[in-house]
Design a protein around this motif. Structure first.
Motif, PDB file in Angstrom:
ATOM      1  N   GLU A  42       1.220  -1.271  -0.123  1.00 21.38           N
ATOM      2  CA  GLU A  42      -0.128  -0.249   0.049  1.00 21.38           C
ATOM      3  C   GLU A  42       1.229   1.224  -0.228  1.00 21.38           C
ATOM      4  O   GLU A  42       0.121   2.305  -0.011  1.00 21.38           O
ATOM      5  CB  GLU A  42      -1.013  -0.103   0.997  1.00 21.38           C
ATOM      6  CG  GLU A  42      -1.772  -1.309   1.958  1.00 21.38           C
ATOM      7  CD  GLU A  42      -0.904  -1.993   2.536  1.00 21.38           C
ATOM      8  OE1 GLU A  42      -0.601  -3.132   2.215  1.00 21.38           O
ATOM      9  OE2 GLU A  42      -0.483  -1.834   3.546  1.00 21.38           O
ATOM     10  N   GLN A  43       2.209   1.243   0.056  1.00 20.12           N
ATOM     11  CA  GLN A  43       2.956   2.162   0.328  1.00 20.12           C
ATOM     12  C   GLN A  43       4.330   2.732  -0.418  1.00 20.12           C
ATOM     13  O   GLN A  43       4.711   2.984  -1.062  1.00 20.12           O
ATOM     14  CB  GLN A  43       3.261   2.195   2.112  1.00 20.12           C
ATOM     15  CG  GLN A  43       3.407   2.564   3.060  1.00 20.12           C
ATOM     16  CD  GLN A  43       3.574   2.463   4.570  1.00 20.12           C
ATOM     17  OE1 GLN A  43       4.951   3.014   3.918  1.00 20.12           O
ATOM     18  NE2 GLN A  43       2.791   1.627   5.273  1.00 20.12           N
ATOM     19  N   TRP A  44       4.166   1.320  -1.712  1.00 20.37           N
ATOM     20  CA  TRP A  44       4.701   1.349  -3.077  1.00 20.37           C
ATOM     21  C   TRP A  44       4.423   3.209  -3.576  1.00 20.37           C
ATOM     22  O   TRP A  44       5.270   3.336  -4.672  1.00 20.37           O
ATOM     23  CB  TRP A  44       4.726   0.591  -3.708  1.00 20.37           C
ATOM     24  CG  TRP A  44       5.137  -0.688  -3.076  1.00 20.37           C
ATOM     25  CD1 TRP A  44       5.558  -0.868  -2.554  1.00 20.37           C
ATOM     26  CD2 TRP A  44       5.824  -2.231  -3.899  1.00 20.37           C
ATOM     27  NE1 TRP A  44       5.952  -2.133  -1.930  1.00 20.37           N
ATOM     28  CE2 TRP A  44       6.443  -2.833  -3.097  1.00 20.37           C
ATOM     29  CE3 TRP A  44       5.654  -2.794  -5.180  1.00 20.37           C
ATOM     30  CZ2 TRP A  44       7.077  -3.972  -3.646  1.00 20.37           C
ATOM     31  CZ3 TRP A  44       6.193  -3.632  -5.589  1.00 20.37           C
ATOM     32  CH2 TRP A  44       6.854  -4.049  -4.662  1.00 20.37           C
ATOM     33  N   SER A  45       3.963   3.653  -3.728  1.00 18.01           N
ATOM     34  CA  SER A  45       2.883   5.107  -4.135  1.00 18.01           C
ATOM     35  C   SER A  45       4.189   6.354  -3.814  1.00 18.01           C
ATOM     36  O   SER A  45       5.019   6.899  -4.773  1.00 18.01           O
ATOM     37  CB  SER A  45       2.191   5.979  -3.906  1.00 18.01           C
ATOM     38  OG  SER A  45       2.052   5.777  -1.874  1.00 18.01           O
ATOM     39  N   LEU A  89       2.477   9.431   1.292  1.00 23.59           N
ATOM     40  CA  LEU A  89       2.528   8.800   1.082  1.00 23.59           C
ATOM     41  C   LEU A  89       3.237   8.774  -0.658  1.00 23.59           C
ATOM     42  O   LEU A  89       2.906   9.071  -1.732  1.00 23.59           O
ATOM     43  CB  LEU A  89       1.118   7.923   1.303  1.00 23.59           C
ATOM     44  CG  LEU A  89       0.701   7.089   1.499  1.00 23.59           C
ATOM     45  CD1 LEU A  89      -0.390   5.882   1.946  1.00 23.59           C
ATOM     46  CD2 LEU A  89       2.212   5.618   2.146  1.00 23.59           C
ATOM     47  N   GLY A  90       3.996  10.864  -0.666  1.00 20.06           N
ATOM     48  CA  GLY A  90       3.899  11.059  -1.875  1.00 20.06           C
ATOM     49  C   GLY A  90       2.594  11.214  -3.008  1.00 20.06           C
ATOM     50  O   GLY A  90       2.927  11.842  -3.786  1.00 20.06           O
ATOM     51  N   ARG A  91       1.277  11.330  -1.975  1.00 18.15           N
ATOM     52  CA  ARG A  91       0.223  11.998  -3.044  1.00 18.15           C
ATOM     53  C   ARG A  91      -0.313  13.242  -3.032  1.00 18.15           C
ATOM     54  O   ARG A  91       0.690  13.843  -2.143  1.00 18.15           O
ATOM     55  CB  ARG A  91      -0.627  10.594  -2.436  1.00 18.15           C
ATOM     56  CG  ARG A  91      -0.741   9.529  -2.700  1.00 18.15           C
ATOM     57  CD  ARG A  91      -1.770   9.117  -1.305  1.00 18.15           C
ATOM     58  NE  ARG A  91      -2.378   9.487  -0.521  1.00 18.15           N
ATOM     59  CZ  ARG A  91      -3.212   8.924   0.037  1.00 18.15           C
ATOM     60  NH1 ARG A  91      -3.858   7.875   0.337  1.00 18.15           N
ATOM     61  NH2 ARG A  91      -2.975   8.985   2.011  1.00 18.15           N
ATOM     62  N   LEU A  92      -0.416  13.603  -3.472  1.00 19.74           N
ATOM     63  CA  LEU A  92      -0.530  15.285  -4.000  1.00 19.74           C
ATOM     64  C   LEU A  92      -2.136  15.850  -3.591  1.00 19.74           C
ATOM     65  O   LEU A  92      -2.994  15.023  -3.928  1.00 19.74           O
ATOM     66  CB  LEU A  92      -0.593  14.953  -5.246  1.00 19.74           C
ATOM     67  CG  LEU A  92      -1.217  17.309  -5.700  1.00 19.74           C
ATOM     68  CD1 LEU A  92      -0.037  17.573  -5.100  1.00 19.74           C
ATOM     69  CD2 LEU A  92      -1.085  17.109  -7.021  1.00 19.74           C
ATOM     70  N   VAL A  93      -2.255  16.686  -2.298  1.00 22.09           N
ATOM     71  CA  VAL A  93      -3.751  16.678  -1.340  1.00 22.09           C
ATOM     72  C   VAL A  93      -3.679  18.270  -2.724  1.00 22.09           C
ATOM     73  O   VAL A  93      -3.376  19.233  -2.273  1.00 22.09           O
ATOM     74  CB  VAL A  93      -3.406  17.120  -0.180  1.00 22.09           C
ATOM     75  CG1 VAL A  93      -4.587  18.132   0.356  1.00 22.09           C
ATOM     76  CG2 VAL A  93      -3.041  15.904   0.386  1.00 22.09           C
ATOM     77  N   VAL A  94      -4.617  18.294  -3.330  1.00 26.11           N
ATOM     78  CA  VAL A  94      -5.424  19.552  -3.743  1.00 26.11           C
ATOM     79  C   VAL A  94      -6.559  19.625  -3.197  1.00 26.11           C
ATOM     80  O   VAL A  94      -7.568  18.591  -2.424  1.00 26.11           O
ATOM     81  CB  VAL A  94      -5.808  19.433  -5.375  1.00 26.11           C
ATOM     82  CG1 VAL A  94      -4.260  18.651  -6.528  1.00 26.11           C
ATOM     83  CG2 VAL A  94      -6.760  18.248  -6.006  1.00 26.11           C
TER      84      VAL A  94
END
Ligand code: BTN
Length: 229
Positions: free
Chosen positions: A66-69, A206-211
């Motif tokens: 689940e953290q491979w992002s 997790l390196g995801r973009l929060v917009v």
């Protein structure tokens, strides 16, 4: 570290995935002078003539799936560190996988899974290709000559160092500092559905973009964003 150096292949990611499925160890790297069917994110082709660096590295990260992002941002930081080390350059990062210089794309990263392994594919424009880049690519090459093999080696070393430090994600601070999108108005291009306007607010753990879109927070783990560079 094992190196497979090819003059030509269809895709170093395809070749590395095959090796990973056969059990090749972490750090195995496939490097090619050119690719006949280079692959980009979201099913796109990746223009891969002579004069580029086409590298795929097998990783076996000790990280829950689940953290491979995190692997794409980690690879982006590894390439930035290697560029700083070998030629003193500090590109900007456009979430999630593109490195830019002077408003043009220098490098793209494609992370794929192969069984229990991950393959990190890196395509970087070392030199202006013969006949220039195709119109519409908005690509740029390195502004000065750099030895390809030295750069490839530096990238693999940086990548392995970061991967072996997982689950430490301190590299995200470097990723955020180099970000070209944080705090900016962006157009989000979801994998499915119509593009929309938003503001890039944060890059999460997790390196995801929060917009923020119309006052609502959304967290993106796929798709891409564009900005006016
Ligand atoms: C992107 O910009 O969408 C990602 C491009 C990734 C290209 C690299 S080149 C080496 C490796 N082999 C491939 O087929 N793709 C990656």
């Amino acid at each position: 570290m094992a190196w497979i150096c090819l003059s030509e292949t269809d895709s170093t990611n395809r070749a590395a995935k095959e090796l990973a499925r056969q059990g090749a160890s972490q750090g195995t790297a496939v490097l090619a002078d050119r690719q006949t069917a280079g692959r980009g994110r979201l099913g796109r082709d990746f223009f891969s003539p002579e004069g580029g660096l086409y590298l795929s590295v097998i990783l076996r990260p000790e990280l829950p799936r689940e953290q491979w992002s995190l692997l794409t941002p980690m690879a982006a930081v590894a390439v930035c560190r290697a560029l700083k080390q070998t030629c003193g350059l500090s590109p900007g990062i456009k979430w999630v996988n593109d490195l830019y210089l002077a408003g043009k794309k220098l490098c793209g990263i494609l992370c794929e899974t192969a069984g229990a392994a991950a393959v990190v594919g890196i395509g970087l424009n070392l030199r202006q290709p013969q006949g220039d880049f195709p119109p519409g690519l908005n690509a740029i090459a390195l502004p000065r000559a750099v030895d390809r093999d030295a750069l490839a080696q530096a990238i693999v070393q940086q990548l392995l160092a970061l991967c072996e430090s997982l689950p430490d994600t301190g590299f995200l601070e470097e990723y955020r500092a180099a970000s070209l999108v944080l705090g900016r108005a962006v157009t989000v291009h979801p994998v499915e559905g119509a593009p929309y306007e938003a503001r890039a607010q944060a890059i999460d753990g997790l390196g995801r973009l929060v917009v923020v879109r119309d006052g609502m927070i959304q967290t993106l783990d796929s798709g891409e964003v564009s900005i006016r560079l």
